[in-house]
Design a protein around this motif. Structure first.
Motif, mmCIF file in Angstrom:
data_model
loop_
_atom_site.group_PDB
_atom_site.id
_atom_site.type_symbol
_atom_site.label_atom_id
_atom_site.label_comp_id
_atom_site.label_asym_id
_atom_site.label_seq_id
_atom_site.Cartn_x
_atom_site.Cartn_y
_atom_site.Cartn_z
ATOM 1 N N GLY A 30 -6.876 12.922 5.842
ATOM 2 C CA GLY A 30 -5.590 13.738 5.181
ATOM 3 C C GLY A 30 -5.969 14.195 3.787
ATOM 4 O O GLY A 30 -5.741 15.481 3.503
ATOM 5 N N TYR A 31 -6.950 13.578 2.894
ATOM 6 C CA TYR A 31 -7.287 13.961 2.051
ATOM 7 C C TYR A 31 -8.426 15.211 2.120
ATOM 8 O O TYR A 31 -8.012 16.191 1.284
ATOM 9 C CB TYR A 31 -8.223 12.876 0.944
ATOM 10 N N VAL A 32 -9.176 14.934 2.865
ATOM 11 C CA VAL A 32 -9.974 16.322 3.396
ATOM 12 C C VAL A 32 -9.250 17.500 3.633
ATOM 13 O O VAL A 32 -9.427 18.766 3.464
ATOM 14 C CB VAL A 32 -10.940 15.879 4.443
ATOM 15 N N GLN A 33 -8.186 17.082 4.660
ATOM 16 C CA GLN A 33 -7.486 18.461 5.044
ATOM 17 C C GLN A 33 -6.469 19.069 3.845
ATOM 18 O O GLN A 33 -6.692 20.308 3.919
ATOM 19 C CB GLN A 33 -6.374 17.831 5.944
ATOM 20 N N VAL A 34 -6.202 18.349 2.746
ATOM 21 C CA VAL A 34 -5.407 18.851 1.642
ATOM 22 C C VAL A 34 -6.486 19.542 0.990
ATOM 23 O O VAL A 34 -6.221 20.754 0.562
ATOM 24 C CB VAL A 34 -4.886 17.343 0.797
ATOM 25 N N ALA A 55 1.821 6.055 8.978
ATOM 26 C CA ALA A 55 2.762 5.003 8.856
ATOM 27 C C ALA A 55 2.876 4.378 10.479
ATOM 28 O O ALA A 55 3.156 3.269 10.767
ATOM 29 C CB ALA A 55 4.201 5.422 8.785
ATOM 30 N N GLU A 56 2.469 5.271 11.597
ATOM 31 C CA GLU A 56 2.418 4.883 12.783
ATOM 32 C C GLU A 56 1.344 3.918 13.080
ATOM 33 O O GLU A 56 1.452 2.826 13.997
ATOM 34 C CB GLU A 56 2.302 6.069 13.710
ATOM 35 N N CYS A 57 0.177 4.278 12.279
ATOM 36 C CA CYS A 57 -1.036 3.372 12.488
ATOM 37 C C CYS A 57 -0.728 1.889 11.848
ATOM 38 O O CYS A 57 -1.119 1.074 12.352
ATOM 39 C CB CYS A 57 -2.381 3.842 11.784
ATOM 40 N N VAL A 58 -0.130 2.034 10.653
ATOM 41 C CA VAL A 58 0.303 0.755 10.063
ATOM 42 C C VAL A 58 1.158 -0.060 10.745
ATOM 43 O O VAL A 58 1.072 -1.308 11.174
ATOM 44 C CB VAL A 58 0.751 1.092 8.584
ATOM 45 N N THR A 90 0.715 -1.131 0.020
ATOM 46 C CA THR A 90 0.025 -0.063 -0.184
ATOM 47 C C THR A 90 1.058 1.191 0.176
ATOM 48 O O THR A 90 1.809 1.332 0.704
ATOM 49 C CB THR A 90 -0.981 0.045 1.248
ATOM 50 N N LEU A 91 0.695 2.109 -0.947
ATOM 51 C CA LEU A 91 1.312 3.348 -0.955
ATOM 52 C C LEU A 91 0.997 4.169 0.253
ATOM 53 O O LEU A 91 0.024 4.143 0.592
ATOM 54 C CB LEU A 91 1.348 3.898 -2.180
ATOM 55 N N PRO A 92 1.743 5.230 0.680
ATOM 56 C CA PRO A 92 1.546 6.031 1.590
ATOM 57 C C PRO A 92 0.507 7.195 1.148
ATOM 58 O O PRO A 92 0.649 7.352 -0.241
ATOM 59 C CB PRO A 92 2.906 6.728 2.273
ATOM 60 N N PRO A 93 -0.266 7.677 1.836
ATOM 61 C CA PRO A 93 -1.081 8.813 1.306
ATOM 62 C C PRO A 93 -0.559 9.999 0.597
ATOM 63 O O PRO A 93 0.591 10.345 1.231
ATOM 64 C CB PRO A 93 -1.825 9.221 2.651
ATOM 65 N N ARG A 122 -6.844 3.820 7.373
ATOM 66 C CA ARG A 122 -7.518 4.267 6.364
ATOM 67 C C ARG A 122 -8.335 5.575 6.751
ATOM 68 O O ARG A 122 -8.448 6.398 5.972
ATOM 69 C CB ARG A 122 -8.752 3.038 6.125
ATOM 70 N N VAL A 123 -8.645 5.722 7.972
ATOM 71 C CA VAL A 123 -9.323 6.817 8.444
ATOM 72 C C VAL A 123 -8.364 8.060 8.238
ATOM 73 O O VAL A 123 -8.843 9.330 7.961
ATOM 74 C CB VAL A 123 -9.884 6.710 9.992
ATOM 75 N N VAL A 124 -7.141 7.850 8.753
ATOM 76 C CA VAL A 124 -6.192 9.106 8.655
ATOM 77 C C VAL A 124 -5.766 9.313 7.103
ATOM 78 O O VAL A 124 -5.652 10.535 6.896
ATOM 79 C CB VAL A 124 -4.646 8.298 9.131
#
Lengths: 112, 177
Positions: B148-152, B130-133, B94-97, B142-144
């Protein structure tokens, strides 16, 4: 407030005193103790700073010269983008102290 | 015993038929294995037949070899139906967000915005993810990612509005002077 600050500091003939919003003041206060990441600033602000807006604020403060940021590459096994750690500059400290003096003056009377 | 070889040949033929029947019924035996079984049985059969006085008059192994040649030496093995290849969860990559999102953002926003707004934001989101993973909290990761997308998106809106206000302020100052 800027004119009042310039008058208090005796810098009326100098350059424009940088404006400071309440959120910027909060960030400056948090960064006095140590350099922090944006995420740490948000987590330590008890909900006053939002992750979606704090980076725009930090960018604006960096442009004003109140902050400086240092990019820290991530470990190779983690991957991802590098993080940026923010620390207060001398200019930022000066502005923060000026604002604190102004607040103290407004609270207890202007010192002579 | 005069007909001893005939009895042996008869038994071998019966045994071959039984073995071939078992091979046909088996779901797990694949083509090469069945072919190998067939050659072994035919070799034994032809050896026994060569000892038989009736060899050449009706040769079972000879006929089977001819039949195999007609089929192109392909045994009628049942096709083993395999399901889709599914990797175990632990080995999925899985790629990082923000890896792909950053490319799209860099097309829209300038270098300064990327350096001071979006890269730090995505860097912090990557770190949290990465901490959650690392802790094995897949749903939290997944929530993070979604957060993150919403914050962007929010940061992009705020940065655009802020840039517009700055531009308007510059225009105002310029026109005043």
């Amino acid at each position: 407030m800027n004119k009042l600050l310039q008058a208090l500091l005796g810098e009326a003939d100098g350059e424009d005193f940088p404006s400071l919003s309440p959120k910027e003041l909060l960030i400056l206060r948090a960064l006095v103790a140590r350099a922090m990441y944006g995420q740490e600033l948000v987590d330590g602000s008890d909900g006053e700073l939002k992750r979606g807006t704090v980076y725009v604020t930090l960018s604006r403060m960096e442009a004003k010269g109140l902050l400086e940021a240092q990019s820290e590459p991530r470990p190779a096994h983690e991957g991802g983008l590098p993080r940026r750690r923010y620390r207060i500059t001398g200019e930022g400290l000066r502005v923060l102290h000026a604002v604190e003096r102004l607040r103290a003056a407004l609270a207890g009377g202007v010192p002579t | 015993m005069k007909y001893k070889r005939h009895v042996v040949l008869f038994l071998v033929i019966v045994l071959t038929t039984v073995i071939c029947g078992r091979i046909r019924e088996s779901e797990t035996i694949t083509g090469p294995v069945e072919l190998a079984y067939g050659f072994v049985v035919l070799s034994v059969l032809s050896t026994v037949e060569s000892l038989s006085p009736v060899y050449g008059r009706w040769s079972v192994s000879g006929r089977l070899f001819e039949a195999l040649a007609r089929w192109g030496m392909r045994p009628r093995a049942r096709r083993v139906v395999r399901g889709p290849v599914v990797r175990p969860r632990s080995s999925r990559l899985t790629l990082p967000p923000g890896v792909h999102l950053r490319g799209w953002l860099s097309l829209t926003f300038g270098r300064r915005a990327m350096d001071t707004v979006f890269d730090p934001l995505l860097g912090d989101v990557c770190s949290e993810w990465a901490e959650c993973v690392g802790r094995g909290q897949r749903w939290q990761a997944r929530v993070v990612r979604v957060r993150g997308y919403v914050q962007v998106l929010v940061s992009a809106l705020v940065y655009t509005l802020s840039s517009l206000f700055d531009l308007a302020d510059k225009v105002r100052k310029t026109t005043r002077s």
